[in-house]
Write a protein that holds these residues in place. Sequence first.
Motif, PDB file in Angstrom:
ATOM      1  N   MET A 162      32.419  -6.029 -30.196  1.00 28.18           N
ATOM      2  CA  MET A 162      33.364  -4.929 -30.295  1.00 28.18           C
ATOM      3  C   MET A 162      33.233  -4.071 -29.036  1.00 28.18           C
ATOM      4  O   MET A 162      32.216  -4.117 -28.345  1.00 28.18           O
ATOM      5  CB  MET A 162      33.076  -4.069 -31.524  1.00 28.18           C
ATOM      6  CG  MET A 162      32.999  -4.836 -32.833  1.00 28.18           C
ATOM      7  SD  MET A 162      34.608  -5.345 -33.426  1.00 28.18           S
ATOM      8  CE  MET A 162      34.139  -6.781 -34.412  1.00 28.18           C
ATOM      9  N   VAL A 163      34.248  -3.272 -28.765  1.00 25.38           N
ATOM     10  CA  VAL A 163      34.130  -2.269 -27.707  1.00 25.38           C
ATOM     11  C   VAL A 163      34.499  -0.917 -28.305  1.00 25.38           C
ATOM     12  O   VAL A 163      35.405  -0.812 -29.139  1.00 25.38           O
ATOM     13  CB  VAL A 163      34.997  -2.582 -26.476  1.00 25.38           C
ATOM     14  CG1 VAL A 163      34.447  -3.798 -25.740  1.00 25.38           C
ATOM     15  CG2 VAL A 163      36.455  -2.787 -26.842  1.00 25.38           C
ATOM     16  N   ARG A 164      33.771   0.110 -27.876  1.00 22.49           N
ATOM     17  CA  ARG A 164      33.905   1.429 -28.492  1.00 22.49           C
ATOM     18  C   ARG A 164      34.207   2.485 -27.442  1.00 22.49           C
ATOM     19  O   ARG A 164      33.714   2.452 -26.312  1.00 22.49           O
ATOM     20  CB  ARG A 164      32.604   1.791 -29.208  1.00 22.49           C
ATOM     21  CG  ARG A 164      32.627   3.149 -29.902  1.00 22.49           C
ATOM     22  CD  ARG A 164      31.348   3.413 -30.658  1.00 22.49           C
ATOM     23  NE  ARG A 164      30.196   3.618 -29.781  1.00 22.49           N
ATOM     24  CZ  ARG A 164      28.931   3.674 -30.198  1.00 22.49           C
ATOM     25  NH1 ARG A 164      28.659   3.515 -31.492  1.00 22.49           N
ATOM     26  NH2 ARG A 164      27.950   3.868 -29.339  1.00 22.49           N
ATOM     27  N   THR A 165      35.038   3.454 -27.841  1.00 23.29           N
ATOM     28  CA  THR A 165      35.171   4.722 -27.142  1.00 23.29           C
ATOM     29  C   THR A 165      34.978   5.828 -28.170  1.00 23.29           C
ATOM     30  O   THR A 165      35.059   5.593 -29.378  1.00 23.29           O
ATOM     31  CB  THR A 165      36.541   4.858 -26.460  1.00 23.29           C
ATOM     32  OG1 THR A 165      37.578   4.508 -27.394  1.00 23.29           O
ATOM     33  CG2 THR A 165      36.639   3.943 -25.239  1.00 23.29           C
ATOM     34  N   LYS A 166      34.727   7.060 -27.688  1.00 20.95           N
ATOM     35  CA  LYS A 166      34.416   8.155 -28.612  1.00 20.95           C
ATOM     36  C   LYS A 166      35.091   9.444 -28.153  1.00 20.95           C
ATOM     37  O   LYS A 166      35.415   9.604 -26.964  1.00 20.95           O
ATOM     38  CB  LYS A 166      32.894   8.386 -28.673  1.00 20.95           C
ATOM     39  CG  LYS A 166      32.085   7.178 -29.107  1.00 20.95           C
ATOM     40  CD  LYS A 166      30.615   7.510 -29.249  1.00 20.95           C
ATOM     41  CE  LYS A 166      29.990   7.993 -27.969  1.00 20.95           C
ATOM     42  NZ  LYS A 166      28.520   8.140 -28.067  1.00 20.95           N
ATOM     43  N   LEU A 167      35.262  10.346 -29.093  1.00 21.30           N
ATOM     44  CA  LEU A 167      35.773  11.683 -28.806  1.00 21.30           C
ATOM     45  C   LEU A 167      34.653  12.710 -28.926  1.00 21.30           C
ATOM     46  O   LEU A 167      33.872  12.678 -29.889  1.00 21.30           O
ATOM     47  CB  LEU A 167      36.883  12.058 -29.798  1.00 21.30           C
ATOM     48  CG  LEU A 167      38.199  11.282 -29.691  1.00 21.30           C
ATOM     49  CD1 LEU A 167      39.111  11.673 -30.847  1.00 21.30           C
ATOM     50  CD2 LEU A 167      38.876  11.548 -28.357  1.00 21.30           C
ATOM     51  N   GLU A 168      34.573  13.611 -27.974  1.00 24.05           N
ATOM     52  CA  GLU A 168      33.572  14.667 -28.012  1.00 24.05           C
ATOM     53  C   GLU A 168      33.680  15.475 -29.296  1.00 24.05           C
ATOM     54  O   GLU A 168      34.766  15.668 -29.860  1.00 24.05           O
ATOM     55  CB  GLU A 168      33.762  15.639 -26.828  1.00 24.05           C
ATOM     56  CG  GLU A 168      33.413  15.045 -25.472  1.00 24.05           C
ATOM     57  CD  GLU A 168      31.919  15.099 -25.173  1.00 24.05           C
ATOM     58  OE1 GLU A 168      31.131  15.379 -26.111  1.00 24.05           O
ATOM     59  OE2 GLU A 168      31.555  14.840 -24.025  1.00 24.05           O
ATOM     60  N   GLY A 169      32.526  15.978 -29.751  1.00 27.90           N
ATOM     61  CA  GLY A 169      32.523  16.854 -30.907  1.00 27.90           C
ATOM     62  C   GLY A 169      33.261  18.155 -30.643  1.00 27.90           C
ATOM     63  O   GLY A 169      33.351  18.614 -29.493  1.00 27.90           O
ATOM     64  N   GLU A 170      33.771  18.748 -31.709  1.00 27.97           N
ATOM     65  CA  GLU A 170      34.592  19.954 -31.570  1.00 27.97           C
ATOM     66  C   GLU A 170      34.130  21.109 -32.452  1.00 27.97           C
ATOM     67  O   GLU A 170      34.621  22.219 -32.301  1.00 27.97           O
ATOM     68  CB  GLU A 170      36.055  19.600 -31.916  1.00 27.97           C
ATOM     69  CG  GLU A 170      36.654  18.565 -30.970  1.00 27.97           C
ATOM     70  CD  GLU A 170      37.968  18.011 -31.443  1.00 27.97           C
ATOM     71  OE1 GLU A 170      38.582  17.246 -30.689  1.00 27.97           O
ATOM     72  OE2 GLU A 170      38.405  18.333 -32.578  1.00 27.97           O
ATOM     73  N   GLU A 171      33.200  20.850 -33.376  1.00 30.68           N
ATOM     74  CA  GLU A 171      32.678  21.945 -34.195  1.00 30.68           C
ATOM     75  C   GLU A 171      31.219  21.667 -34.529  1.00 30.68           C
ATOM     76  O   GLU A 171      30.814  20.511 -34.711  1.00 30.68           O
ATOM     77  CB  GLU A 171      33.489  22.138 -35.476  1.00 30.68           C
ATOM     78  CG  GLU A 171      33.483  20.956 -36.431  1.00 30.68           C
ATOM     79  CD  GLU A 171      34.113  21.296 -37.778  1.00 30.68           C
ATOM     80  OE1 GLU A 171      33.918  22.427 -38.280  1.00 30.68           O
ATOM     81  OE2 GLU A 171      34.799  20.435 -38.332  1.00 30.68           O
ATOM     82  N   PRO A 172      30.406  22.712 -34.587  1.00 30.01           N
ATOM     83  CA  PRO A 172      28.982  22.515 -34.884  1.00 30.01           C
ATOM     84  C   PRO A 172      28.769  22.099 -36.321  1.00 30.01           C
ATOM     85  O   PRO A 172      29.564  22.420 -37.211  1.00 30.01           O
ATOM     86  CB  PRO A 172      28.373  23.890 -34.599  1.00 30.01           C
ATOM     87  CG  PRO A 172      29.502  24.847 -34.779  1.00 30.01           C
ATOM     88  CD  PRO A 172      30.734  24.127 -34.335  1.00 30.01           C
ATOM     89  N   LEU A 173      27.659  21.399 -36.530  1.00 31.21           N
ATOM     90  CA  LEU A 173      27.267  20.992 -37.872  1.00 31.21           C
ATOM     91  C   LEU A 173      26.602  22.186 -38.532  1.00 31.21           C
ATOM     92  O   LEU A 173      25.489  22.567 -38.189  1.00 31.21           O
ATOM     93  CB  LEU A 173      26.326  19.794 -37.782  1.00 31.21           C
ATOM     94  CG  LEU A 173      26.253  18.851 -38.980  1.00 31.21           C
ATOM     95  CD1 LEU A 173      25.490  17.599 -38.615  1.00 31.21           C
ATOM     96  CD2 LEU A 173      25.668  19.495 -40.201  1.00 31.21           C
ATOM     97  N   GLN A 174      27.304  22.785 -39.508  1.00 32.99           N
ATOM     98  CA  GLN A 174      26.791  24.025 -40.109  1.00 32.99           C
ATOM     99  C   GLN A 174      27.123  24.075 -41.594  1.00 32.99           C
ATOM    100  O   GLN A 174      27.902  23.325 -42.099  1.00 32.99           O
ATOM    101  CB  GLN A 174      27.387  25.228 -39.384  1.00 32.99           C
ATOM    102  CG  GLN A 174      28.904  25.251 -39.429  1.00 32.99           C
ATOM    103  CD  GLN A 174      29.495  26.334 -38.555  1.00 32.99           C
ATOM    104  OE1 GLN A 174      28.778  27.069 -37.888  1.00 32.99           O
ATOM    105  NE2 GLN A 174      30.802  26.452 -38.557  1.00 32.99           N
TER     106      GLN A 174
END
Length: 283
Positions: free
Chosen positions: A271-283
């Motif tokens: 497989m090949v993967r791309t990702k999107l940056e996070g946008e909100e903190p884990l809270q």
Amino acid sequence: MATAAKTRLSVEDIKPGIGSRILNSKEELLRGENAEELRDLLEQRGVLVFPQVNFTDEEQVAFTKTLGTFAPEMTDKGGEDKVHPITLDEKVNPSSAIYLKGSLFWHIDGTMNQMPIRASLLRCVVPSPKGTGNTGVANTYAAYEALPEDKKAEFDSYRVRHGAWPTLMYWNPEPNQELLERMQGIGDVEIPLVWNHESGRKSLVIGNTAHTIVGKDHFESVRILNWLREWATQEQFVYSHEWSVGDMIIWDNTGTMHRAEAYDPATGRMMVRTKLEGEEPLQ
């Protein structure tokens, strides 16, 4: 002068609790006109399936950028935005193949990061034989929302320790000390069991990186975390994608768990993967 009509998004829901197919052509998708609709749909449905969309590597990168900020892989060198190979073959992917062995079990990416990635886009280059190597996605928004109210009240107060090293125990329960310490060196953090999202919704943060509920002993922690994994991976919350060449899926990493289902690495599954940056903190 008349302007061209906006591309209409063509959608088929897969199951009531999770998953939608996107049937637009890649040319339509690459225009980016439906990016906000796709982002909203992803949050609602957990996983989007693009059957045989047949993106090239460059097109997958370009499409990823229509949806948000491209997140490069930590193990990739050179700085350019590119797809990342996902395979258990250490000759092809020497920097991260060993860590991917833990991906055969339910998990959320980046639980040790203050801001986990927003989403992953995974495309099939070489499938394993039919019936093996599926990718499973479980909707942890829906799983939380279906809990009895007393369970929600209980779990809302819990905090859990997460690390990369517990994932090792799923596939190598008697590791050598060097490997154990390498995995422990990645870190260990305390985070909420329930993610309170900026949207007002809540999702469970569980999976194979979770090892201890703060304030509870190991025995009780394992009992509760195992119950939650079993709850969240019931049939109504889970979609299992059987791959064909050219298929792509996107899962919302902030409101789902995922896993690769068992396959023989000798089959060459790639497989090949791309990702999107996070946008909100884990809270």
